[in-house]
Write an enzyme that holds these catalytic residues in place. Structure first.
Site, PDB file in Angstrom:
ATOM      1  N   TYR A   1       0.825  -1.204   0.000  1.00 16.16           N
ATOM      2  CA  TYR A   1       0.000   0.000   0.000  1.00 16.16           C
ATOM      3  C   TYR A   1       0.862   1.258   0.000  1.00 16.16           C
ATOM      4  O   TYR A   1       2.068   1.205   0.252  1.00 16.16           O
ATOM      5  CB  TYR A   1      -0.951   0.005   1.200  1.00 16.16           C
ATOM      6  CG  TYR A   1      -0.325   0.401   2.524  1.00 16.16           C
ATOM      7  CD1 TYR A   1      -0.520   1.680   3.047  1.00 16.16           C
ATOM      8  CD2 TYR A   1       0.452  -0.492   3.252  1.00 16.16           C
ATOM      9  CE1 TYR A   1       0.047   2.048   4.265  1.00 16.16           C
ATOM     10  CE2 TYR A   1       1.006  -0.136   4.464  1.00 16.16           C
ATOM     11  CZ  TYR A   1       0.807   1.138   4.970  1.00 16.16           C
ATOM     12  OH  TYR A   1       1.373   1.502   6.173  1.00 16.16           O
TER      13      TYR A   1
ATOM     14  N   ARG B   1       8.199   4.011  -4.892  1.00 17.84           N
ATOM     15  CA  ARG B   1       8.295   3.038  -3.803  1.00 17.84           C
ATOM     16  C   ARG B   1       7.286   1.903  -3.992  1.00 17.84           C
ATOM     17  O   ARG B   1       7.564   0.747  -3.694  1.00 17.84           O
ATOM     18  CB  ARG B   1       8.099   3.718  -2.451  1.00 17.84           C
ATOM     19  CG  ARG B   1       8.318   2.771  -1.265  1.00 17.84           C
ATOM     20  CD  ARG B   1       8.316   3.506   0.057  1.00 17.84           C
ATOM     21  NE  ARG B   1       7.029   4.127   0.341  1.00 17.84           N
ATOM     22  CZ  ARG B   1       6.809   4.896   1.416  1.00 17.84           C
ATOM     23  NH1 ARG B   1       7.781   5.131   2.284  1.00 17.84           N
ATOM     24  NH2 ARG B   1       5.623   5.430   1.620  1.00 17.84           N
TER      25      ARG B   1
ATOM     26  N   ARG C   1      -7.354 -20.607  -1.317  1.00 22.09           N
ATOM     27  CA  ARG C   1      -6.340 -20.414  -0.287  1.00 22.09           C
ATOM     28  C   ARG C   1      -5.211 -21.425  -0.424  1.00 22.09           C
ATOM     29  O   ARG C   1      -5.420 -22.631  -0.420  1.00 22.09           O
ATOM     30  CB  ARG C   1      -6.964 -20.520   1.101  1.00 22.09           C
ATOM     31  CG  ARG C   1      -5.996 -20.156   2.227  1.00 22.09           C
ATOM     32  CD  ARG C   1      -6.649 -20.298   3.592  1.00 22.09           C
ATOM     33  NE  ARG C   1      -5.756 -19.851   4.653  1.00 22.09           N
ATOM     34  CZ  ARG C   1      -4.775 -20.597   5.171  1.00 22.09           C
ATOM     35  NH1 ARG C   1      -4.575 -21.831   4.720  1.00 22.09           N
ATOM     36  NH2 ARG C   1      -4.005 -20.126   6.136  1.00 22.09           N
TER      37      ARG C   1
ATOM     38  N   LYS D   1       6.627  -1.881   1.888  1.00 25.60           N
ATOM     39  CA  LYS D   1       5.446  -1.299   2.542  1.00 25.60           C
ATOM     40  C   LYS D   1       4.255  -2.243   2.343  1.00 25.60           C
ATOM     41  O   LYS D   1       3.426  -2.053   1.452  1.00 25.60           O
ATOM     42  CB  LYS D   1       5.150   0.092   2.002  1.00 25.60           C
ATOM     43  CG  LYS D   1       4.220   0.913   2.893  1.00 25.60           C
ATOM     44  CD  LYS D   1       4.173   2.360   2.421  1.00 25.60           C
ATOM     45  CE  LYS D   1       3.219   3.188   3.258  1.00 25.60           C
ATOM     46  NZ  LYS D   1       3.711   3.435   4.626  1.00 25.60           N
TER      47      LYS D   1
ATOM     48  N   GLU E   1      12.369   2.651  14.347  1.00 26.54           N
ATOM     49  CA  GLU E   1      11.480   3.698  13.842  1.00 26.54           C
ATOM     50  C   GLU E   1      10.216   3.712  14.690  1.00 26.54           C
ATOM     51  O   GLU E   1      10.081   2.938  15.637  1.00 26.54           O
ATOM     52  CB  GLU E   1      11.136   3.447  12.375  1.00 26.54           C
ATOM     53  CG  GLU E   1      10.478   2.109  12.111  1.00 26.54           C
ATOM     54  CD  GLU E   1      10.339   1.782  10.622  1.00 26.54           C
ATOM     55  OE1 GLU E   1      10.456   2.699   9.799  1.00 26.54           O
ATOM     56  OE2 GLU E   1      10.106   0.606  10.298  1.00 26.54           O
TER      57      GLU E   1
END
Length: 282
Positions: free
Chosen positions: A32, A51, A99, A146, A178
């Site tokens: 995301y 990114r 799945r 991310k 962070e």
């Protein structure tokens, strides 16, 4: 009611549906980005797009249909939802398939975007600063990607809330990595100190611009690991992210930083970042 974007369609938010077999739902198999909106314009869009492409590549995930139109889609959602301040959230998953831990070969990636309107500028947090606690960093090792694996960061924010604080700084092997959803900085003797880039932290888009602007303003920057004790003893502290820009931290682990209020360095960096971002907004 908001208009959202799902796989090529603009829809009312209550009509947008994703399969229960989507791997984002079953496996957190997705990435995301969040692009801030200020004055109805997008901030740092090119950096977020670059990114995003890297995240997809690192996970061997295909680009979805509509990828080349993402700027137009962002702008259309901002327009349709009349967003002046806030952000556009974008998520891409590997798509829907029965799945299985093995990646599907023919799944069609899912592309979702929606907007959130919220104040970004004169907020109480920006004026007064925030407080942070420390939490063990037990996330997976590829924090530079991310992904939508955000359960532990959510838990850290809840730990902070339970402790009467606003957020958490994560600690691994004796050093701060962070924040739960942001990059972390301290200031000592007018020197800005922040952890260097690696797979240990997210390569923040705001971080990159902020350090560039700080260097142009002749501020001294040191990219290195720093400890919780250094944070407690700092003259100033702050975080950066797409939605907070530069946010002063005035209390760390119950200890007031400096004078217990936003310091000169963080306030000046916030002013510079907002001013430069407005100039470059699209």
């Amino acid at each position: 009611m908001r208009t959202v974007y799902l796989n090529g369609e603009y829809l009312p938010e209550n009509e947008a549906k994703v399969s229960i077999f989507d791997r984002g739902f079953l496996m957190a198999d997705g990435v995301y980005e969040v692009t801030s909106v200020l004055d109805g314009k997008l901030l740092e869009f090119d950096g977020h797009l670059k990114r995003l492409e890297r995240s997809l590549s690192e996970l061997d995930m295909d680009k979805p249909e509509g990828f080349d139109d993402l700027l137009e889609i962002h702008r259309e959602l901002v327009k349709r939802n009349d967003v002046d301040q806030g952000g556009v959230y974008l998520q891409i998953t590997r798509g829907a398939a029965d799945r299985d831990f093995v990646f599907p070969k023919d799944a069609k990636p899912t592309l979702v975007l929606f907007t959130q309107s919220k104040p970004l500028l004169d907020t109480p947090a920006a004026q007064n600063g925030i407080s942070v606690i420390f939490a063990d960093d037990i996330r997976w090792g590829r924090r530079d990607i991310k992904t939508v694996q955000l359960l532990y960061p959510s838990m850290c924010k809840m730990m902070a809330k339970a402790a009467g604080a606003d957020d958490a700084w994560l600690v691994e092997d004796g050093f701060i990595t962070e924040g739960s959803s942001n990059n972390a900085y301290i200031v000592k003797g007018n020197k800005i100190i922040t952890r260097g880039l690696s797979s240990d932290i997210l390569h923040g888009i705001t971080r990159a611009s902020l350090l560039k602007y700080a260097a142009e303003a002749q501020m001294e920057i040191e990219e290195r690991n720093f400890t919780p004790d250094e944070a407690r003893d700092a003259d100033e502290a702050f975080i950066s992210s797409a939605s907070t820009f530069v946010m002063p931290v005035v209390k760390v682990d119950g200890v007031e930083i400096g004078e217990g209020k936003p310091g000169a360095v963080s306030k000046r960096l916030r002013e510079i970042y907002i001013d430069e971002s407005r100039k470059r907004a699209i």
